[in-house]
Enzyme design. Structure first.
Site, mmCIF file in Angstrom:
data_model
loop_
_atom_site.group_PDB
_atom_site.id
_atom_site.type_symbol
_atom_site.label_atom_id
_atom_site.label_comp_id
_atom_site.label_asym_id
_atom_site.label_seq_id
_atom_site.Cartn_x
_atom_site.Cartn_y
_atom_site.Cartn_z
ATOM 1 N N GLU A 62 0.861 -1.171 0.000
ATOM 2 C CA GLU A 62 0.000 0.000 0.000
ATOM 3 C C GLU A 62 0.903 1.229 0.000
ATOM 4 O O GLU A 62 1.808 1.326 0.833
ATOM 5 C CB GLU A 62 -0.902 0.014 1.231
ATOM 6 C CG GLU A 62 -1.873 1.190 1.249
ATOM 7 C CD GLU A 62 -2.748 1.227 2.491
ATOM 8 O OE1 GLU A 62 -3.504 2.206 2.642
ATOM 9 O OE2 GLU A 62 -2.666 0.282 3.315
ATOM 10 N N ARG A 301 6.070 -12.984 9.436
ATOM 11 C CA ARG A 301 6.692 -11.719 9.090
ATOM 12 C C ARG A 301 8.052 -11.612 9.767
ATOM 13 O O ARG A 301 8.380 -12.367 10.690
ATOM 14 C CB ARG A 301 5.800 -10.547 9.506
ATOM 15 C CG ARG A 301 5.610 -10.435 11.000
ATOM 16 C CD ARG A 301 4.683 -9.284 11.356
ATOM 17 N NE ARG A 301 5.267 -8.014 10.963
ATOM 18 C CZ ARG A 301 4.598 -6.869 10.947
ATOM 19 N NH1 ARG A 301 3.325 -6.833 11.276
ATOM 20 N NH2 ARG A 301 5.196 -5.751 10.605
ATOM 21 N N LYS A 311 4.645 1.121 9.835
ATOM 22 C CA LYS A 311 4.785 2.332 9.026
ATOM 23 C C LYS A 311 4.211 3.550 9.747
ATOM 24 O O LYS A 311 4.727 4.658 9.601
ATOM 25 C CB LYS A 311 4.112 2.134 7.661
ATOM 26 C CG LYS A 311 4.946 1.344 6.685
ATOM 27 C CD LYS A 311 4.422 1.437 5.268
ATOM 28 C CE LYS A 311 3.261 0.549 5.025
ATOM 29 N NZ LYS A 311 2.853 0.493 3.603
#
Length: 605
Positions: A62, A301, A311
């Protein structure tokens, strides 16, 4: 190209994802797929040809921030699997949230993926084809798919308040409660959904929900929202839409339109997989999407010690001025790692070494530094730098070189730039000059040496690396007792590389920079940004563990070869570690070097 299906190709470390792909290829799971040359619905691909790509993966960020080291793992995984299996990896932006996305982030993401060594072009029907896609280009189809679900009675417009929807959703021990709007007819829902599209309802006044099962033990299947009203300008579609699809609705559709075979996500999306499958199965049954549909697989992850990868939190550090920007060398962003001096090869090696599993674990940051050292060991040119300088005066220089200019004589010295050059090649040579005045490290002199100390102290001999043996005679101090100058004498005929080099045995050789040709440089010493190995784990305030000593600037002296460095060129400063010429601030005549890492983890030496 490495091909995992070719027995002559180098073996790659096995993992559960490779096992899944091997099984699918053996069973021909996706052998019937067709590819029309671009993303599209079932009819579009039916008119295409058998897909020449054995598999299709995708990297779908994104564009709401800069990529970080965790994304690097996903990039290496998705692009690497496609490369190894003769497939194609799509570079796709999941740009369905106009309020947080910016063109700046799009450009930065593309640059980061290319810098890491990957691309999205592939050959199709003899032509080079780009596989750079944007979810926002599929908004028309997504809306059509939503209307199809509404018409089939599989979606409805809910006008409860967000608080009512949250309360009626239930929890892990309590089933949800049907919305009072759930019993509307398909025609009523379709009319209302079109009013949402046409801007007749206010932001937040209604959402479109999938009709699945409000009593499902998986809360994600309790009629999840799939469209919401947002009056916001989109970086790609402008103001064409005032309704936008939810990520969980858009993502599987994007995969299907692009004929993705293996949709690889991190573990937090595992609970969303049932909805992923439900949606694609329903749209395939309605004839909108081609069979076989993609399947989602989850992996753990990257959790790296002394790093945060949110982020939102990284943006907070930037916005609050805690760091100088997204590319601050202390940041775990790819642009930060690049400016710090990490190489694409080191990051790829790191990602390969940590592997791919389904179990969460923490990787020590030193693993990344080890990969960096392994990559640079035989690539980074050596050079001498003095980071905490004190003047060394060779008091008998004029006498030793009386017939060659005396005190002004400069003796040429040479050292290899690469101690271990590639087989069949010779090491480049770096040239420097030794004169009466020399810069040395302050810690290389002790007036009263501790036990075992082998460097300069009165009466002791050492070698100036690549130069002469010298004998320390004393020092000069200021009023505070701080050493301002060290004195020594040159032992004649002991220059490195000459017949007399071994005539005097010494226990140490020290680095130095000639005062005559050494260049003053700005050296930026970076350390970990946080003192806590898990700075935001368990809801901790991550800013409470910020390292106050994570950034220091010093004035140093470097040998002439380092002064000629190109921006972004990496070096090993002998005895200190690896440094890089800053890619933005370094310039001829004004050298600026960033510390990447020491020669050993947590230690300068």
């Amino acid at each position: 190209m490495t091909d995992a299906t070719d027995p002559t190709s180098p073996a790659k470390p096995s993992n559960f994802l490779r096992g899944i792909i091997d099984r699918d290829l053996e069973q021909g799971t996706y052998a019937s797929r067709r590819w029309a040359g671009s993303p599209g619905d079932a009819a579009h691909h039916a008119a295409g040809e058998p897909d020449p790509a054995k598999i299709r993966t995708r990297f779908p960020p994104e564009p709401n921030g800069y990529l970080h080291v965790g994304h690097a793992k996903s990039i290496c995984l998705n692009f690497g699997l496609a490369r190894d299996y003769g497939g194609v990896c799509h570079m796709r932006f999941d740009d369905t949230n106009p309020e947080k996305e910016e063109k700046e982030y799009v450009d930065a993401i593309l640059d980061a993926v290319k810098w890491l060594g990957f691309g999205w072009d592939a050959s199709f029907k003899g032509q080079t084809q780009s596989h750079l896609f944007y979810a926002s280009n599929y908004f028309d189809f997504m809306y059509r798919a939503a209307e199809a679900l509404v018409t089939a009675g599989l979606a409805y417009v809910d006008e409860q308040s967000p608080e009512e929807m949250r309360a009626n959703r239930g929890d892990f021990s309590t089933p949800g409660t049907d919305s009072p709007f759930r019993s509307r007819t398909p025609a009523e829902n379709l009319a209302r959904f079109r009013e949402m599209r046409d801007g007749k309802l206010a932001d937040g006044a209604a959402v479109l929900r999938a009709r699945i099962d409000m009593a499902s033990p998986n809360i994600n299947l309790r009629d999840p929202a799939i469209y919401r009203i947002r009056r916001a300008t989109h970086h790609n579609t402008g103001d064409a839409w005032c309704i936008y699809p939810m990520y969980t609705f858009a993502h599987p559709i994007e995969d299907a339109l692009e004929q993705i075979t293996h949709s690889i996500c991190t573990l937090e999306f595992e609970d969303q997989r049932p909805f992923y499958d439900w949606l694609l199965d329903r749209l395939a049954e309605l004839g909108l999407l081609a069979q076989p549909t993609p399947r989602q697989y989850e992996f753990a992850r990257l959790n790296l010690t002394y790093v945060i990868t949110s982020k939102r939190k990284l943006k907070q550090l930037v916005d609050e001025g805690v760091v100088s920007g997204w590319d601050d060398p202390r940041m775990p962003t790819i642009v930060g790692l690049r400016r710090r001096g990490y190489t694409p090869e080191a990051i790829q090696l790191f990602c390969e070494r940590i592997g791919v599993t389904k179990s969460d674990s923490w990787i020590d940051y030193s693993t990344l530094d080890i990969a960096l050292r392994d990559d640079l060991e035989n690539k980074a040119h050596r050079g001498m730098a003095v980071l905490d300088p004190v003047k060394l005066v060779l008091t008998n220089w004029a006498e030793v070189f009386a017939d060659q200019g005396g005190a002004s004589h400069l003796e040429p010295c040479a050292l290899p730039a690469l101690p271990h050059p590639a087989e069949g090649t010779e090491s480049p040579v770096r040239h420097l000059t030794l004169g009466k005045d020399v810069w040395i490290e302050r810690e290389d002199f002790e007036e009263v040496p501790p036990k075992g100390y082998k460097r300069l102290f009165p009466g002791n001999k050492v070698r100036l690396k690549g130069g002469y043996v010298i004998e320390c005679t004393g020092c000069t101090k200021d009023a505070d007792g701080r050493v301002t100058e060290v004195q020594a004498t040159v032992v004649p005929d002991t220059k490195s590389g000459t017949p007399g080099a071994d005539s005097v045995k010494v226990k140490a050789a020290i680095t130095w920079v000639g005062a005559a040709d050494g260049v003053e440089a700005e050296v930026r010493l970076y350390d970990r940004l946080f003192t806590d190995p898990q700075p935001d784990a368990g809801g901790k305030d991550f800013k409470a563990s910020l390292n106050p000593d994570s950034f220091k600037v010093i004035k140093a002296y470097v040998e002439p070869s380092l002064a000629q460095a190109r921006p972004d060129q990496k070096f090993q400063f002998e005895r200190f570690g690896y440094f890089v010429a800053d890619r933005h601030d370094h310039a001829a005549g004004q050298p600026v070097f960033n510390k990447i890492t020491g020669l050993k983890d947590g230690n300068w030496k």
